[in-house]
Design a protein around this motif. Sequence first.
Motif, PDB file in Angstrom:
ATOM      1  N   MET A  92       1.140  -1.241   0.076  1.00  9.98           N
ATOM      2  CA  MET A  92       0.045   0.259   0.496  1.00  9.98           C
ATOM      3  C   MET A  92       0.913   1.329   0.442  1.00  9.98           C
ATOM      4  O   MET A  92       0.616   2.482  -0.111  1.00  9.98           O
ATOM      5  N   ALA A  93       2.327   1.045   0.457  1.00 11.30           N
ATOM      6  CA  ALA A  93       3.033   2.472   0.678  1.00 11.30           C
ATOM      7  C   ALA A  93       3.204   2.624  -0.961  1.00 11.30           C
ATOM      8  O   ALA A  93       4.177   4.451  -0.793  1.00 11.30           O
ATOM      9  N   ILE A  94       3.235   1.981  -2.326  1.00  9.08           N
ATOM     10  CA  ILE A  94       3.863   2.243  -2.809  1.00  9.08           C
ATOM     11  C   ILE A  94       3.015   2.620  -4.122  1.00  9.08           C
ATOM     12  O   ILE A  94       1.879   2.062  -4.694  1.00  9.08           O
ATOM     13  N   ASN A  95       3.328   4.270  -4.804  1.00  4.84           N
ATOM     14  CA  ASN A  95       2.164   5.159  -5.967  1.00  4.84           C
ATOM     15  C   ASN A  95       2.491   4.013  -7.395  1.00  4.84           C
ATOM     16  O   ASN A  95       3.409   4.507  -7.743  1.00  4.84           O
ATOM     17  N   ARG A  96       1.890   2.771  -7.961  1.00  2.00           N
ATOM     18  CA  ARG A  96       2.326   2.641  -8.651  1.00  2.00           C
ATOM     19  C   ARG A  96       1.700   3.091  -9.774  1.00  2.00           C
ATOM     20  O   ARG A  96       2.628   3.475 -10.785  1.00  2.00           O
ATOM     21  N   ASP A  97       0.543   3.875 -10.204  1.00  2.00           N
ATOM     22  CA  ASP A  97       0.457   4.949 -11.041  1.00  2.00           C
ATOM     23  C   ASP A  97       1.464   5.141 -11.481  1.00  2.00           C
ATOM     24  O   ASP A  97       1.717   6.534 -12.228  1.00  2.00           O
ATOM     25  N   PRO A 157      -5.488 -13.790 -14.860  1.00  2.00           N
ATOM     26  CA  PRO A 157      -7.984 -13.935 -13.979  1.00  2.00           C
ATOM     27  C   PRO A 157      -7.438 -12.448 -14.040  1.00  2.00           C
ATOM     28  O   PRO A 157      -6.423 -11.725 -14.114  1.00  2.00           O
ATOM     29  N   GLU A 158      -8.780 -12.122 -13.421  1.00  2.00           N
ATOM     30  CA  GLU A 158      -9.356 -10.625 -13.357  1.00  2.00           C
ATOM     31  C   GLU A 158      -9.290 -10.504 -11.887  1.00  2.00           C
ATOM     32  O   GLU A 158      -9.837 -10.864 -11.170  1.00  2.00           O
ATOM     33  N   LEU A 159      -8.831  -9.286 -11.413  1.00  2.00           N
ATOM     34  CA  LEU A 159      -8.128  -8.709 -10.731  1.00  2.00           C
ATOM     35  C   LEU A 159      -8.541  -7.501 -10.357  1.00  2.00           C
ATOM     36  O   LEU A 159      -7.903  -6.762 -11.189  1.00  2.00           O
ATOM     37  N   PRO A 160      -8.434  -7.076  -8.696  1.00  2.00           N
ATOM     38  CA  PRO A 160      -8.765  -5.814  -8.404  1.00  2.00           C
ATOM     39  C   PRO A 160      -7.407  -4.537  -8.668  1.00  2.00           C
ATOM     40  O   PRO A 160      -6.510  -5.415  -8.480  1.00  2.00           O
ATOM     41  N   ALA A 161      -7.736  -3.258  -8.767  1.00  2.00           N
ATOM     42  CA  ALA A 161      -5.825  -2.412  -8.745  1.00  2.00           C
ATOM     43  C   ALA A 161      -5.758  -2.920  -7.533  1.00  2.00           C
ATOM     44  O   ALA A 161      -6.375  -3.232  -6.158  1.00  2.00           O
ATOM     45  N   LEU A 162      -3.949  -3.234  -7.198  1.00  2.00           N
ATOM     46  CA  LEU A 162      -3.982  -3.020  -5.910  1.00  2.00           C
ATOM     47  C   LEU A 162      -4.260  -1.836  -4.947  1.00  2.00           C
ATOM     48  O   LEU A 162      -3.608  -0.809  -6.199  1.00  2.00           O
ATOM     49  N   ALA A 163      -3.830  -1.365  -3.748  1.00  2.00           N
ATOM     50  CA  ALA A 163      -4.228  -0.088  -3.406  1.00  2.00           C
ATOM     51  C   ALA A 163      -3.079   0.687  -2.827  1.00  2.00           C
ATOM     52  O   ALA A 163      -1.990  -0.206  -2.782  1.00  2.00           O
ATOM     53  N   TYR A 164      -3.143   2.037  -3.125  1.00  2.77           N
ATOM     54  CA  TYR A 164      -1.866   2.830  -2.433  1.00  2.77           C
ATOM     55  C   TYR A 164      -2.452   3.207  -1.950  1.00  2.77           C
ATOM     56  O   TYR A 164      -3.784   4.748  -1.566  1.00  2.77           O
ATOM     57  N   ASP A 165      -2.534   3.540  -0.023  1.00  2.00           N
ATOM     58  CA  ASP A 165      -3.136   3.913   0.744  1.00  2.00           C
ATOM     59  C   ASP A 165      -1.904   3.730   1.664  1.00  2.00           C
ATOM     60  O   ASP A 165      -1.880   3.560   2.897  1.00  2.00           O
ATOM     61  N   PRO A 166      -0.976   5.020   1.729  1.00  2.01           N
ATOM     62  CA  PRO A 166      -0.003   5.743   2.835  1.00  2.01           C
ATOM     63  C   PRO A 166      -0.226   6.046   4.131  1.00  2.01           C
ATOM     64  O   PRO A 166       0.638   5.038   5.378  1.00  2.01           O
ATOM     65  N   GLU A 167      -1.129   6.038   4.633  1.00  2.00           N
ATOM     66  CA  GLU A 167      -1.801   5.979   5.940  1.00  2.00           C
ATOM     67  C   GLU A 167      -2.289   4.448   6.460  1.00  2.00           C
ATOM     68  O   GLU A 167      -1.993   4.703   7.576  1.00  2.00           O
ATOM     69  N   LYS A 168      -3.411   4.119   5.946  1.00  2.00           N
ATOM     70  CA  LYS A 168      -3.470   2.643   5.839  1.00  2.00           C
ATOM     71  C   LYS A 168      -2.168   1.610   6.462  1.00  2.00           C
ATOM     72  O   LYS A 168      -1.883   1.065   7.209  1.00  2.00           O
ATOM     73  N   ALA A 169      -1.345   1.937   5.666  1.00  2.00           N
ATOM     74  CA  ALA A 169       0.024   1.141   5.949  1.00  2.00           C
ATOM     75  C   ALA A 169       0.607   1.501   6.706  1.00  2.00           C
ATOM     76  O   ALA A 169       1.237   0.558   7.539  1.00  2.00           O
ATOM     77  N   ARG A 191      16.191   4.363 -11.009  1.00  2.00           N
ATOM     78  CA  ARG A 191      15.189   5.228 -11.198  1.00  2.00           C
ATOM     79  C   ARG A 191      13.677   4.206 -10.265  1.00  2.00           C
ATOM     80  O   ARG A 191      13.400   4.783  -9.150  1.00  2.00           O
ATOM     81  N   VAL A 192      13.409   3.436 -10.035  1.00  2.00           N
ATOM     82  CA  VAL A 192      12.150   2.878  -9.854  1.00  2.00           C
ATOM     83  C   VAL A 192      12.880   1.984  -8.758  1.00  2.00           C
ATOM     84  O   VAL A 192      11.792   2.596  -7.215  1.00  2.00           O
ATOM     85  N   ALA A 193      13.893   1.682  -8.285  1.00  2.91           N
ATOM     86  CA  ALA A 193      14.249   1.444  -6.864  1.00  2.91           C
ATOM     87  C   ALA A 193      14.496   2.284  -5.549  1.00  2.91           C
ATOM     88  O   ALA A 193      14.311   2.176  -4.705  1.00  2.91           O
ATOM     89  N   GLN A 194      14.669   3.512  -6.607  1.00  2.00           N
ATOM     90  CA  GLN A 194      15.220   4.640  -5.833  1.00  2.00           C
ATOM     91  C   GLN A 194      13.811   5.204  -5.239  1.00  2.00           C
ATOM     92  O   GLN A 194      13.480   5.539  -4.194  1.00  2.00           O
ATOM     93  N   ALA A 195      12.214   5.321  -6.451  1.00  4.19           N
ATOM     94  CA  ALA A 195      11.007   5.718  -5.809  1.00  4.19           C
ATOM     95  C   ALA A 195      10.472   4.941  -4.927  1.00  4.19           C
ATOM     96  O   ALA A 195       9.359   5.004  -3.857  1.00  4.19           O
ATOM     97  N   VAL A 196      10.803   3.400  -5.075  1.00  6.86           N
ATOM     98  CA  VAL A 196      10.218   2.366  -3.867  1.00  6.86           C
ATOM     99  C   VAL A 196      10.913   2.833  -2.655  1.00  6.86           C
ATOM    100  O   VAL A 196      10.515   2.803  -1.951  1.00  6.86           O
ATOM    101  N   THR A 197      12.180   3.244  -2.373  1.00  9.59           N
ATOM    102  CA  THR A 197      13.024   3.175  -1.248  1.00  9.59           C
ATOM    103  C   THR A 197      12.587   4.143  -0.406  1.00  9.59           C
ATOM    104  O   THR A 197      12.357   4.459   0.507  1.00  9.59           O
ATOM    105  N   GLN A 198      11.707   5.734  -1.839  1.00 12.54           N
ATOM    106  CA  GLN A 198      11.363   6.950  -1.527  1.00 12.54           C
ATOM    107  C   GLN A 198      10.125   5.937  -0.528  1.00 12.54           C
ATOM    108  O   GLN A 198       9.243   6.629   1.081  1.00 12.54           O
ATOM    109  N   TYR A 199       9.386   5.855  -0.789  1.00 13.39           N
ATOM    110  CA  TYR A 199       7.284   5.453  -0.253  1.00 13.39           C
ATOM    111  C   TYR A 199       7.934   4.246   0.854  1.00 13.39           C
ATOM    112  O   TYR A 199       6.680   4.653   1.663  1.00 13.39           O
ATOM    113  N   LEU A 200       8.879   3.301   0.757  1.00 14.61           N
ATOM    114  CA  LEU A 200       8.818   2.496   2.136  1.00 14.61           C
ATOM    115  C   LEU A 200       9.402   3.595   3.493  1.00 14.61           C
ATOM    116  O   LEU A 200       8.587   3.347   3.669  1.00 14.61           O
TER     117      LEU A 200
END
Length: 530
Positions: free
Chosen positions: A313-318, A344-356, A385-394
């Motif tokens: 939930m911490a990661i903003n994929r969009d 399979p058809e599955l829902p989007a994974l949530a981005y919700d840092p507060e819930k995280a 660059r993606v790894a740096q972004a993930v680092t920031q989100y976490l």
Amino acid sequence: MKRTLTILGLAAAVALPSVASAETLRMAFSSAPQSIDPYPFGGTPTASLKEHVFEALVAADDSPLLAESWAWTSPTSLEVKLRQGITFHDGGALTARDVIYSACRMMYLIDGKRNLLTSSMGPITDIVAVDDHTVRFDMNAPYPLWVQKMKFLSILPASGGDVPEGPIAYDAEGNCGIASYPSRADFESGDAAIGTGPYKLVRFDKSGEADLEKNPDYWGGAPEWDEVQIRTIGNAGARLAGLLAGDFDLIENPTTEDLPGLEANDELTYTAIPSWRSIFLLLDVNPEGAPGVSAADGSAPLADIRVRQAMSMAINRDAIAERLFGGEATVANQFAPSYRTGAPELPALAYDPEKAKALLEEAGYADGFTIDFYAPSDRYANGARVAQAVTQYLSRVGITVNLKTEPWSVFAGKRRDKELGVFMYGWGHPQGAAQMISFAFASRDNDLGLGASNYSNYQNDAFDAAMKAWAVETDDDKANEFVGQAMRVAVEDLPGIPLYYQHTIWAHRADLVVNGRQDERTSATTVSRK
């Protein structure tokens, strides 16, 4: 908009038009092929190179290649009819004997090391030459995935080994009564690099260079290019500079920042397609702890589902897809590309840092914990660059992240030795939606070819039951149902965290047409003049 967008450009080129004027095609890879030996390695750069020279029974898109057809003669026997009139680069005719020899070489440990299909061929109990152009694969249980696995069994001439006269008796150790096989060095010197493909090897260098010449007797028609030069330039800026200078005709993986400049250049353009590769984080969920993961109380944070959910939930994929890739990536909601057949058809994974943050507090980690986060620096487009972004989100939800980007050669060795507790990785899906999860999350089952790459130490009975049912199901619809069951469990449990599905981009001369492939391979057979 000048770029070329190709969605389904994978089908093997089996009819290549000849041209009147000779020209050399110069291509720059972003990562170096590890060898021209077709068996030890399965990475995309190596596969891209080797398929110019070697061919399998089945093409990358599951269509017939060296095999003309195949049929199940029983639930545990697959009979394959070979195309007739095909010759190797040395002039020898392709026969069933060569198929058996190639399978033996695949199973044989070279320098004590397993090859690409060693575990996947576990269910194969015997391989029999029914006649010169028919080979039968016998199995200890139904193994429908073998049809797709055959695409990785490059066919070599039996004349390349020290093979006694008479039929070759297959065995699972690859001994097969064969006195000796060519070594990896024999392939890399060119002596053993003999296939049936559209190009012949002239030179290979471990630095990532290879020179090829066309096979004028190729069974699918003379290739477009008389010569092909492959070079490896790890730095994206240097690759683009080479293209701009005219040193290359085509390069892999320009950065998204390069695309506007390509649009504005009348001499150049680019081709982009959604690929079969999922980019994700892999988490070691071992309750005894994971390498490089530490908490103040000595516990194992990644073993707690709430922690894994919080990290997701911490990661903003969009934001990653839009800002880092300019839209040339698809947000992931599962471990296989959602557009891959059988997903399979599955829902989007949530981005919700507060819930995280709330989940981390609930799990007892209000003050966070520490992870060493590894990512290859030279493997995936925008990977660092993606790894740096993930680092920031976490980090924003309270997790202390020590980012360690390393060259692929170093990273891959640590992954193999299970030294990484959290790492970013990419997995292609040429075998369908189940490919990654069947290897990465299933409990190890050599007979069914499951769990060979379970670095997450994940185990779930419901997941394993679905995967075992899928592995022996010959009805495609029923098999896809089992894939859906397993995928839902994996997405719920999160032994890894899906990020995005990579798009593959090639920058090239504007007078070239590139029929890009979903498996990300760069091949001279997909490049033609306008």
